[in-house]
Write a protein that holds these residues in place. Sequence first.
Motif, PDB file in Angstrom:
ATOM      1  N   PRO A 183       0.814  -1.226   0.000  1.00 56.93           N
ATOM      2  CA  PRO A 183       0.000   0.000   0.000  1.00 56.93           C
ATOM      3  C   PRO A 183       0.846   1.274   0.000  1.00 56.93           C
ATOM      4  O   PRO A 183       0.474   2.264  -0.645  1.00 56.93           O
ATOM      5  N   GLN A 205       2.270   1.712  -3.516  1.00 59.33           N
ATOM      6  CA  GLN A 205       1.193   2.165  -4.409  1.00 59.33           C
ATOM      7  C   GLN A 205       0.933   3.658  -4.231  1.00 59.33           C
ATOM      8  O   GLN A 205       0.689   4.376  -5.210  1.00 59.33           O
ATOM      9  N   ALA A 206       1.006   4.120  -2.992  1.00 60.49           N
ATOM     10  CA  ALA A 206       0.758   5.535  -2.721  1.00 60.49           C
ATOM     11  C   ALA A 206       1.833   6.433  -3.319  1.00 60.49           C
ATOM     12  O   ALA A 206       1.591   7.609  -3.605  1.00 60.49           O
ATOM     13  N   GLU A 226      -4.896 -10.098   1.491  1.00 60.66           N
ATOM     14  CA  GLU A 226      -5.836  -9.526   2.454  1.00 60.66           C
ATOM     15  C   GLU A 226      -5.222  -9.463   3.848  1.00 60.66           C
ATOM     16  O   GLU A 226      -5.380  -8.459   4.553  1.00 60.66           O
ATOM     17  N   CYS A 282      -3.030  -6.600   4.423  1.00 57.48           N
ATOM     18  CA  CYS A 282      -3.715  -5.306   4.326  1.00 57.48           C
ATOM     19  C   CYS A 282      -3.610  -4.680   2.938  1.00 57.48           C
ATOM     20  O   CYS A 282      -3.619  -3.454   2.795  1.00 57.48           O
ATOM     21  N   VAL A 283      -3.490  -5.531   1.919  1.00 57.25           N
ATOM     22  CA  VAL A 283      -3.448  -5.060   0.531  1.00 57.25           C
ATOM     23  C   VAL A 283      -4.861  -5.113  -0.035  1.00 57.25           C
ATOM     24  O   VAL A 283      -5.457  -6.192  -0.138  1.00 57.25           O
ATOM     25  N   THR A 284      -5.413  -3.972  -0.382  1.00 59.09           N
ATOM     26  CA  THR A 284      -6.791  -3.912  -0.879  1.00 59.09           C
ATOM     27  C   THR A 284      -6.865  -3.806  -2.398  1.00 59.09           C
ATOM     28  O   THR A 284      -7.897  -4.101  -2.987  1.00 59.09           O
ATOM     29  N   ARG A 285      -5.768  -3.380  -3.009  1.00 63.64           N
ATOM     30  CA  ARG A 285      -5.751  -3.256  -4.469  1.00 63.64           C
ATOM     31  C   ARG A 285      -4.696  -4.188  -5.040  1.00 63.64           C
ATOM     32  O   ARG A 285      -3.524  -4.103  -4.674  1.00 63.64           O
ATOM     33  N   THR A 286      -5.089  -5.086  -5.934  1.00 63.78           N
ATOM     34  CA  THR A 286      -4.144  -6.035  -6.526  1.00 63.78           C
ATOM     35  C   THR A 286      -4.089  -5.956  -8.052  1.00 63.78           C
ATOM     36  O   THR A 286      -3.283  -6.647  -8.671  1.00 63.78           O
TER      37      THR A 286
END
Length: 263
Positions: free
Chosen positions: A132, A135-136, A160, A163-167
């Motif tokens: 995350p 990604q930011a 998950e 705590c990774v919400t975007r794959t």
Amino acid sequence: MEKLEGRQYGYIHPGNDDCFIRNIPNQQIAGYSVGILYIEHVNYPMMPGNVVNACTYHFPVRMMAVPHLTNTRLFEGDPAIADDIILAARHMVEKEGVRAICSACGFFGNYHKLVAEALDVPVAMSSLVQIPMIQAMLKPDQKIGILTANAASMTKKLFENCCVTRTDNLVVQDTRHTKHFANAVVDMAGYMDNGKARDEIVSLATELLKKDGSIGAILLECSDMPPYAADIQAATQLPVFDFITLIDWLHHATAQRPYSGWI
């Protein structure tokens, strides 16, 4: 878990060493910022840069094997081993004074949330928890290239738990079928041609960029890959994140030193 009575943060130096200090009950050793959990039974060379090679760090780290833990159980996310992982992590926090918990395999991420809930110190059980943050830092249309020791174990559940919400912007490259690297660290042959293993990993990193030119950073899932991070960066000309970037970050957050110098 309640916060430990007696734990203090603060850099002790000749200018402030007359302070009052209370010990954590039952703590037997001190001076470690990060505790690292690793697989109990492994058989391969641990090069400088490897998470479990003490020469990798410029600060002391505490390492502890998780009893009964094997590669297979970790890769599969065996829930029966969770209590042993938590007990080992808790021991380092309560008995040895570590201020943060990490691990020596990306697939410890299957237990990240459980360990984080059980302890009152920062927990980062996998290099994948950096996703995350990476990604930011990238452009919205850029992707992260991930080199992993076993792509079959890179499950939705693993992400998950980390705590990774975007794959959708993750591009995974498997190293499981390499001749030298996988034979050493996954099959645990007990030996390794380090030069050939390095060439395999660097070659796979460059293949990632050929597959997808929108990759803006490389992340190494495996704790045995950091020895090749500099070579990967030289070949790809990209930022490279791994377990060592994560552990360094944990160390500096939990062992802040006061600045000094001329003004």
